[in-house]
Design an enzyme around this catalytic site. Structure first.
Site, short mmCIF file in Angstrom:
data_model
loop_
_atom_site.label_atom_id
_atom_site.label_comp_id
_atom_site.label_asym_id
_atom_site.label_seq_id
_atom_site.Cartn_x
_atom_site.Cartn_y
_atom_site.Cartn_z
N SER A 157 -2.52 13.14 -2.53
CA SER A 157 -0.96 12.54 -2.24
C SER A 157 -0.36 14.18 -2.70
O SER A 157 -1.49 15.39 -3.00
CB SER A 157 -0.44 11.77 -3.29
OG SER A 157 0.82 11.65 -3.50
N TYR A 170 0.42 8.50 -12.14
CA TYR A 170 0.46 7.96 -10.69
C TYR A 170 -0.18 9.79 -10.18
O TYR A 170 -0.76 10.07 -10.06
CB TYR A 170 1.73 7.86 -9.61
CG TYR A 170 1.34 8.06 -7.89
CD1 TYR A 170 0.18 6.68 -7.38
CD2 TYR A 170 1.69 8.92 -7.19
CE1 TYR A 170 -0.28 6.56 -5.81
CE2 TYR A 170 1.28 8.99 -5.82
CZ TYR A 170 0.40 7.59 -5.44
OH TYR A 170 0.33 8.17 -4.66
#
Ligand code: NAD
Length: 275
Positions: A157, A170
């Site tokens: 990401s 995350y």
């Protein structure tokens, strides 16, 4: 029937991954499903994995197989369970006799301030978004080494490169998977195996859809404001990336043309991490 070299070249240009076997974790939805479809379109056998009812998953399997004319298998392995992951890799190799392209994509998200971040959410995110890739990679490597060919593509990401508040688990997991990508690349560099990470900015998928509502509640604003001022605030091109764009990049990284690209974390984020 004899085919000419020109016809052969045209066929391999259209189906560059013909003869290859791909496994995509978390491919019953969103980015993983887009990547599975792109690999199938490029001619690869594909093994799907992810959550969903048996009939939903069978529907996806038949759809991809019918549309692209390739073999498609499924595994319901839970990415929080190392034994289930081991069984998934063993079954893939047992049924399809190879494993060439491994895409670690399964992922979940949870948004909360660090001092109120639920411990069980931290553990779940670390295990699904990071540890599952450690397990798939360690278990796939012997087969890839034997074949002197492998492509490992980790869906990280932009949050693997930069942070945002409220996403402790995350961001930690995505930074971690980029580190794992580099180690795997270094350890396999002379063996015909590459390992790279793709770092999407915002891509419109069910995971993002869920964030729109939770962020709207957290900030007390409308969905439109969340999209423009929160989610795409850092994304200079002000558009969501598409699952098709990520599928095409995955096919490229899996191809022979990408043989010298290894250990990189490639942003697909409309300029976000150029800030
Ligand atoms: P999604 O929710 O649409 O898909 C997630 C997939 O993971 C689903 O197939 C789901 O079944 C599977 N999954 C979840 N928990 C699992 C488990 N325990 N075992 C097996 N499978 C499990 O999400 P998405 O947006 O397509 O995200 C896919 C990946 O891309 C994730 O790693 C995510 O972090 C990453 N990513 C997404 C975006 C985005 O904007 N959507 C941006 C950057 C990175």
């Amino acid at each position: 029937m004899n085919i000419t070299w020109k016809e052969q070249a045209a066929a391999s240009a259209v189906r560059p991954l013909s003869g290859k076997v791909s496994l995509v974790t978390g491919s019953t939805s969103g980015i993983g499903l887009g990547i599975a479809r792109a690999l199938a379109q490029a001619g690869s056998t594909v093994v799907l994995n992810g959550l969903g009812t048996a009939s939903e998953i069978e529907g996806i399997r038949q759809q991809i197989s019918g549309e692209f004319g390739v073999e498609v298998g499924t595994s319901a392995a839970d990415m929080t369970k190392p034994e289930a992951i081991a069984e998934m890799i063993a079954t893939t190799v047992g049924e399809h006799r190879r494993l060439d392209i491994l895409v670690n994509n399964a992922g979940i998200q949870y948004v909360a301030p660090l001092d109120r971040f639920p411990v069980e959410k931290w553990d779940a995110i670390l295990s699904i978004n990071l540890s599952s890739a450690f397990h798939t990679i360690r278990l796939a490597l012997p087969m890839m080494r034997q074949n002197k060919f492998g492509r490992i593509i980790n869906i990280a990401s932009a949050h693997g490169l930069v942070a945002s508040p409220f996403k402790a688990a995350y961001v930690a997991a995505k930074h971690g998977i980029i580190g794992l990508t580099k180690v795997a690349a270094l350890e396999t560099a002379q063996e015909g195996i590459t390992c790279n990470a793709i770092c999407p900015g915002y891509v419109y998928t069910p995971l993002v859809e869920a964030q729109i509502d939770s962020q709207a509640k957290a900030h007390g604003v409308s969905r439109e404001e969340v999209i423009r001022d929160v989610l795409l605030a850092q994304q200079p091109n002000k558009r969501f990336a598409s699952v098709e764009e990520l599928g095409a990049l995955t096919v490229f990284l899996a191809s022979d043309a990408a043989a010298s690209i290894t250990g990189v974390a490639l942003p697909v984020d409309g300029g976000w991490t150029a800030h």
